[in-house]
Design a protein around this motif. Structure first.
Motif: not given
Ligand code: ATP
Ligand code: MG
Lengths: 226, 397
Positions: A14, A16, A50-51, A54, A59-60, A79-80, A83, A86-87, A92, A94-95
């Motif tokens: 990955y 950026f 974190s990367t 995700y 999420l990515d 994507d669908q 999604t 994920r459900n 998840f 998080f901090q």
């Protein structure tokens, strides 16, 4: 008893892109997670924890590599589908608790179940159940800002598990908590792993907590070193 | 948000009310002129036809022009009325044909005299192409039809000469002087007509004028007045007589009404536009404020569409309430406006606001408001759908 892996990640890369210059954040990361295990990831700040989370949490998307969840190639899904996965399959934490301030604790916890298509009655019943297990039933009708940091984080965990996921991804869930509350949150997570056969992946800077896990993954500079 | 909703309600009701008024006055004006001067006027005959007709086709409509050459002549009036009448019978949609002989004269009452334009008519024919019977404000039409030496006088002439039904008047000019008895007064509302027109029998007019045809024309009624321009062009082309439709005749006024109607629509639409901008603003800010919530909802399995739908739904609800209340207020407003007393004389005659009840005004208002509100909520909604949870969560922590 030998479990088949719940999640397999192979050769994840990955980067950026900033002004055309790529920053490689993950360089060839492979790992496996087993059900019923709590695994911690540790490593210096900026090493890509974190990367990685995700990517595993759908999420990515990585530049290259493969991720299999329940032996399903989730990078090929649209994507669908991701999604929906994920459900149903992921939770998840998080901090920051990320509770929705306009909704009561009960409604916050019930939200993923409502999205999954269950009625308000069913969802609220299950939400009460989960809150009860976490010792938060008396706070069900409160709004998030009227809870302590530890309580908020436990509500967030309750929300993450309401749809009985197979994997919980927790990114520094105790980062904002004192040691007392950190221990409570950790024990909630490890209990989920052992009692509900959920796989938990925990990113933390707290070495003590990390050591208590079934397994510790150490990362440095975008790679797993151990 | 409440302001934007109020804006939409006001915008829609104002739109409906202003359109009802402007188109009401326009329709009323058209009724008046059709009822007074008919749909088509056929007059003088062209003699030198060859090569002077040019046909211009513009958006499928035919237009005919007669360019007068220097040696081109035309005869005043309709020389062969019976032939023209027969020829007109073959056209579709003609509801009546009235032969009229027009001329000028001086009308004298007891003490004063006044210049007038007389229209010699056959009442039976003329009532088919005009609202003359309904324009009668004093007297009985039978008194006119039965007595060839009777006269109908425009209301403003009657005022000036202080005439009333039953009075005797003297008409001078042409070949001499005749004595007439007032059978009644009429008011069209068009002051230009009310202050200079009188009606007499066609036969009387011919005698008085001494000429059979000069100044004669046909006033034609149509079942569908909208068709007048095409029909007039055809008649002019086929019969060689100058034919003018009411649209051409009243172009100036019709243009004024059209301009009024469009400018009021634009003005009022700007209220709707501003409301749309207001909604857009609120939603855009909301999307920014809720970005974090949307990101976390996406992470727990809410879809892009779910994120957009929140805003689209709010937009639709606001739109629905706005449309419904706007139309209701518009309807009620139109009713009350129509009850406001307002005396107008000049281009037509009315004693209250004229309104036109037309569903198309509501449909236009609904369409315009819907376009603005849907765009105003769609853009922020799309932005909400595009939120990338990983990016937002990373930025938040
Ligand atoms: N938007 C971005 N553009 C470029 N580089 C980024 C961006 N976001 C993060 N990075 C870089 O990616 C690397 C990995 O970030 P990541 O958040 O995964 O680290 P981490 O291990 O979770 O650190 P921490 O323990 O501080 O949370 C970091 O070096 C960071 O500088
Ligand atoms: Mg991190």
């Amino acid at each position: 008893m030998k479990h088949s892996p719940l999640l397999q990640a192979k050769n994840l890369r990955y980067s950026f892109n900033e002004a055309g210059i790529p920053t490689h954040v993950l360089k060839d990361v492979s790992m496996e997670l087993l059900p019923g295990e709590i695994t911690s990831i540790v490593g210096p700040s900026g090493c890509g924890k974190s990367t990685l989370l995700y990517l595993l949490g759908l999420l990515d998307r990585p530049d290259s590599g493969d991720i299999f969840l329940h032996e399903k190639d989730v990078l090929k899904c649209d994507d669908q589908t991701r999604t929906v996965l994920r459900n149903h399959k992921l939770g998840f934490v998080f901090q920051f608790h990320f509770l929705i301030k306009e909704l009561s604790v009960l409604d916050n916890v019930a939200l993923p179940m409502r999205k999954a298509g269950h009625s308000a009655t069913t969802s609220h019943k299950k939400a009460r159940n989960v809150l009860d297990k976490f010792g938060l039933l008396d706070k069900a009708s409160r709004f998030p800002h009227k809870l302590s940091g530890g309580e908020q984080q436990r509500v967030a965990i309750a929300r993450a598990i309401i749809n009985s996921p197979s994997l919980i991804l927790a990114d520094e869930p105790t980062g904002n908590l004192d040691s007392e509350n950190s221990k409570i949150v950790y024990s909630v997570l490890s209990k989920l792993a052992t009692e509900e056969n959920i796989s938990v992946l925990l990113v933390t800077h707290n070495i003590e907590l990390a050591q208590s896990c079934n397994r510790v993954i150490r990362m440095r500079d975008g790679r797993i070193i151990e | 948000m409440a302001m934007s909703l109020i804006g939409i309600i006001f915008g829609i009701s104002f739109f409906v009310i202003t359109q009802a008024q402007t188109s009401g006055f326009e329709a009323f004006f058209i009724r008046t002129i059709l009822g007074t001067n008919g749909a088509i006027k056929i007059s003088d005959r062209f003699q030198d036809m060859d090569g002077t007709v040019s046909k211009v086709s513009e958006d499928g409509k035919s237009q005919f022009f007669f360019r007068s050459r220097e040696e081109a002549r035309y005869t005043e009036g309709i020389v062969f009325p019976d032939e023209i009448r027969n020829a007109l019978a073959s056209y579709q949609g003609i509801t009546g044909i009235s032969e009229v002989l027009e001329g000028t004269a001086e009308l004298s009452g007891v003490s004063r005299s006044f210049p007038v334009i007389f229209h010699g008519i056959r009442h039976h024919d003329h009532s088919q192409v005009s609202e003359l019977d309904n324009q009668l404000i004093g007297g009985v039409m039978d008194n006119f039809t039965t007595d060839p030496m009777s006269i109908l006088v425009g209301s403003r002439i009657a005022e000036r000469l202080m005439l009333k039904k039953g009075d005797r008047v003297v008409m001078k000019g042409g070949t001499g002087t005749i004595q007439l008895k007032i059978a009644g007064l009429f008011e069209t509302g068009v002051s230009q007509i009310d202050k200079n027109r009188i009606y007499i029998h066609l036969s009387t007019a011919r005698q008085f004028k001494g000429e059979r045809f000069a100044g004669s024309f046909f006033q034609v009624g149509l079942s569908n007045p909208e068709k007048a321009p095409e029909l007039a062009a055809q008649i002019q082309y086929h019969l060689g007589h100058r034919s003018v439709s009411w649209q051409e005749r009243e172009k100036v006024w019709l243009d004024v009404f059209k301009a009024l109607r469009i400018s009021s629509a634009i003005t009022v639409s700007s209220i709707l536009l501003l409301s749309g901008l207001g909604i857009f603003n609120v939603f855009a800010i909301m999307v920014i404020e809720k970005t974090r919530d949307i990101a976390i909802l996406r992470s727990m399995g809410f879809s892009r569409f779910d994120a957009s739908a929140v805003f689209l739904w709010q937009g639709v609800i606001i739109l629905f309430i706005g449309l419904l209340s706007g139309c209701i207020f518009g309807f009620i407003g139109t009713y009350f406006i129509s009850e406001i007393p307002l005396r107008i004389r000049g281009i037509f005659s009315t004693d209250s606001f004229v309104v036109n009840w037309d569903i198309s005004h509501y449909l236009w208002a609904i369409t315009i408001a819907s376009v603005f509100v849907i765009i105003a909520s769609w853009i922020p909604a799309r932005r909400a759908g595009k939120i990338e949870p990983a990016k937002i969560i990373r930025e938040t922590l």
